[in-house]
Design an enzyme around this catalytic site. Structure first.
Site, short mmCIF file in Angstrom:
data_model
loop_
_atom_site.label_atom_id
_atom_site.label_comp_id
_atom_site.label_asym_id
_atom_site.label_seq_id
_atom_site.Cartn_x
_atom_site.Cartn_y
_atom_site.Cartn_z
N ARG A 62 0.83 -1.21 0.00
CA ARG A 62 0.00 0.00 0.00
C ARG A 62 0.86 1.25 0.00
NH1 ARG A 62 -5.08 -1.87 3.86
NH2 ARG A 62 -5.38 -3.84 2.75
N ARG A 91 1.38 1.47 10.42
CA ARG A 91 1.07 1.84 9.03
C ARG A 91 2.33 1.71 8.19
NH1 ARG A 91 -3.37 4.21 7.22
NH2 ARG A 91 -4.02 4.80 9.31
N GLU A 136 -7.46 -0.54 14.45
CA GLU A 136 -8.09 -1.42 13.47
C GLU A 136 -7.15 -2.55 13.06
OE1 GLU A 136 -9.65 0.55 9.97
OE2 GLU A 136 -9.50 -1.32 8.84
N SER A 160 -11.33 -5.96 8.97
CA SER A 160 -12.44 -5.26 8.36
C SER A 160 -13.28 -6.25 7.57
CB SER A 160 -11.90 -4.16 7.45
OG SER A 160 -12.94 -3.34 7.03
N ARG A 208 1.09 -5.88 11.82
CA ARG A 208 0.27 -5.01 12.65
C ARG A 208 -0.27 -5.77 13.86
NH1 ARG A 208 -4.65 -0.97 10.86
NH2 ARG A 208 -2.95 0.14 9.81
#
Length: 476
Positions: free
Chosen positions: A299, A314, A398, A401, A443
């Site tokens: 990403r 991130r 988070e 999802s 993460r």
RNA sequence: GGAGAGGUGGCCGAGAGGCUGAAGGCGACGGUUUGCUAAACCGUUAUACUGGUUUUGGCCGGUAUCGGGGGUUCGAAUCCCCCCCUCUCCGCCA
């Protein structure tokens, strides 16, 4: 992609949906272009039908006459040639008109497709209205009960100190002290937001992924897959990540060095998994398809400059275990799978004794392709506000999802099934699709390390992970 | 990277400018026959868009699609151009 027919019949529904999602797209223009396109199209079809009719009539005649011409001489020959000429001229006028209409159609098709791809799936009526992530609603919170690993359990309403009797380190401090991760060299090699997992850090990273894959395959019957993570543009468009998310994807410009087409690095295994059955008509009996993959995810984090710059939260590259379900076009079934897929993750987190909460995302936070989305956030003691006596308040972050997309994605992918089972009979219907994270690492190492750390700086390994670490119970 | 051969319906495979949405075979589905099974025989068997009609189940019609896109032609699965994909041999390689 939404159904153009439905848009035609009820443009307001889609205009309202786009508004609720904060997506700006000119629905009125799309409706107008579509109407024009349909008019032009039926004109062209009528002319084409006429042309085909004439060709069918005069074709064999021309052939016969041309045979006669070969044998004929003098005036007779000229007369025959004239006859052929007349037959040939008949459809000429039609041809010019058809070509004109075709050009018109082509000019309309581009903008129509471009707009159509931008129209988001309207949120379901029961999704709370809100403009962004601040409108999301907590619907469940789970705290680990007392256990061997967490003797007093863990209550996210209380401070870490109250839970475990000491001030926690952040995951950055833990990975530094335990030599699990080397950020400096990661940045040297690959630039900002890069890292190198070292020693036990890498083993832990592998352990949680292996555990997650085995769990989905063995306990819930998902088929494990290895899928491409560098894919063609069609796959990105088909899965709904393009055009809206184009800026998020790394772009491999092979065409610039003589290749026929460019490639894109995927930000999630969902792309490869959903691409598997692109352009296929499945048997109803095959459904539901349940796939799990583990894949690197890339990403660009465009637009996130300055956000979460430190640590493993991130980053540009990570690995993710992802689940997708492709099921029948049935809202009840879709909704049931959504719940189940969230349940799988809950069970997984509970087995590792990680506190978490479920967030019902509001309309403004859904993204273009979802009718509904539930985020799962894990407790990260090292995040949040700095406390006066040192340490941080802790905060949910988070980690998962879960999306429900109806047929939005499968329509783009042209993925259908034949209703009514047996071959031959039954109409074709676009499948429904759903996806949810199973576990994203590194993460996930943040809550894992931070929650299970000890006062002496060591970290307990949850029992379910130990077999993937050669029996190690504590990282120190 | 070099050389060559190919891509046709669910699958195999013919077709080489009009009679081809496409022979034939296999498979699948429906039926006939049969004590059951098997076999045999008959029939059906692509997708998308679209017009009409309808007692909403249909029925009748149009357009497009033979890997994808463009072109030639009155007419293209068939001829031309570009692209994509697959296979074989050689080279290189985890």
């Amino acid at each position: 992609m939404i159904d153009l027919k439905q848009l035609r019949e009820n443009p307001a529904k889609f205009a309202n949906g786009a508004k609720a999602k904060n997506v700006s797209v000119d629905i009125d223009r799309l409706v107008a272009l579509d109407a024009e396109r349909r008019t032009v199209g039926s004109q062209r079809e009528a002319l084409r039908a006429e042309q085909n009719r004439i060709a069918k009539e005069s074709g064999p005649l021309i052939g016969k006459l041309q045979g006669q011409i070969k044998a004929a001489q003098g005036d007779a020959k000229t007369a025959l040639e004239k006859q052929v000429e007349e037959l040939k001229n008949k459809p000429q006028a039609l041809k010019a008109q058809i070509q004109e209409l075709e050009a018109k159609e082509a000019a309309l098709d581009g903008p129509i497709r471009e707009l159509l791809l931008q129209v988001p799936l309207p949120p379901d009526a029961d999704v709370p209205v809100g403009s962004g992530s601040e409108g999301n609603i907590e619907i469940k919170r789970w705290n680990p009960p007392p256990s061997a690993l967490l003797p007093k359990g863990f209550d996210t309403k209380k401070s870490f100190h109250d839970n475990k009797g000491f001030a926690p380190k952040t995951h950055m401090e833990l990975v530094r002290d335990l030599k699990l991760c080397d950020f400096e060299r990661g940045v040297k090699v690959a630039g900002a937001r890069s890292y190198i997992l070292t020693g036990m850090g890498m083993r832990l990273h592998l352990a949680v992924q292996r555990y997650a894959v085995d769990y989905m395959a063995e306990k819930h019957g998902f088929s494990p897959m290895s899928v491409p993570t560098i894919v063609r543009e069609e796959t990105m468009v088909g899965t709904g990540f393009f055009p809206a998310g184009r800026e998020q994807a790394y772009h491999v410009e092979e065409s610039k060095r003589g290749g026929g087409y460019d490639l894109f690095l995927t930000g999630t295994g969902e792309v490869g998994l959903m691409g598997i059955h692109m352009d296929e008509i499945l048997d109803e009996a095959q459904l539901p398809l349940k796939y799990v993959t583990v894949s690197p995810c890339y990403r660009r984090e465009a637009g996130a400059a300055g956000k979460d710059t430190a640590g493993l939260y991130r980053i540009h590259q990570f690995d993710k275990v992802e689940q997708v379900v492709i099921c029948k076009a049935d809202e009840t079934e879709s909704r049931a799978w959504h719940k189940k897929m969230i349940g799988f993750v809950e069970e997984l987190l509970q087995s590792m004794e990680i506190p978490y909460r479920l967030l019902q995302c509001c309309t403004g936070d859904l993204g273009v392709k979802n009718a509904d989305m539930v985020d799962i956030e894990s407790w990260m003691p090292g995040r949040g506000a700095a406390l006066p006596g040192g340490g941080f308040s802790g905060e949910f972050g988070e980690t998962h999802s879960a999306s429900r997309l109806y047929d939005f994605q499968c329509r783009r992918l042209n993925m259908r099934y034949r209703a009514g089972g047996a071959a031959g009979k039954g109409e074709t219907v676009f499948c429904h699709s759903l996806n949810n994270t199973v576990l994203a690492s590194p993460r996930f190492l943040i809550p894992l390390l931070e929650v299970h750390q000890n006062a002496d700086g060591s970290v307990n390994v949850p029992p379910v992970l130990r077999k993937y670490l050669g029996g190690v119970e504590k990282i120190q």
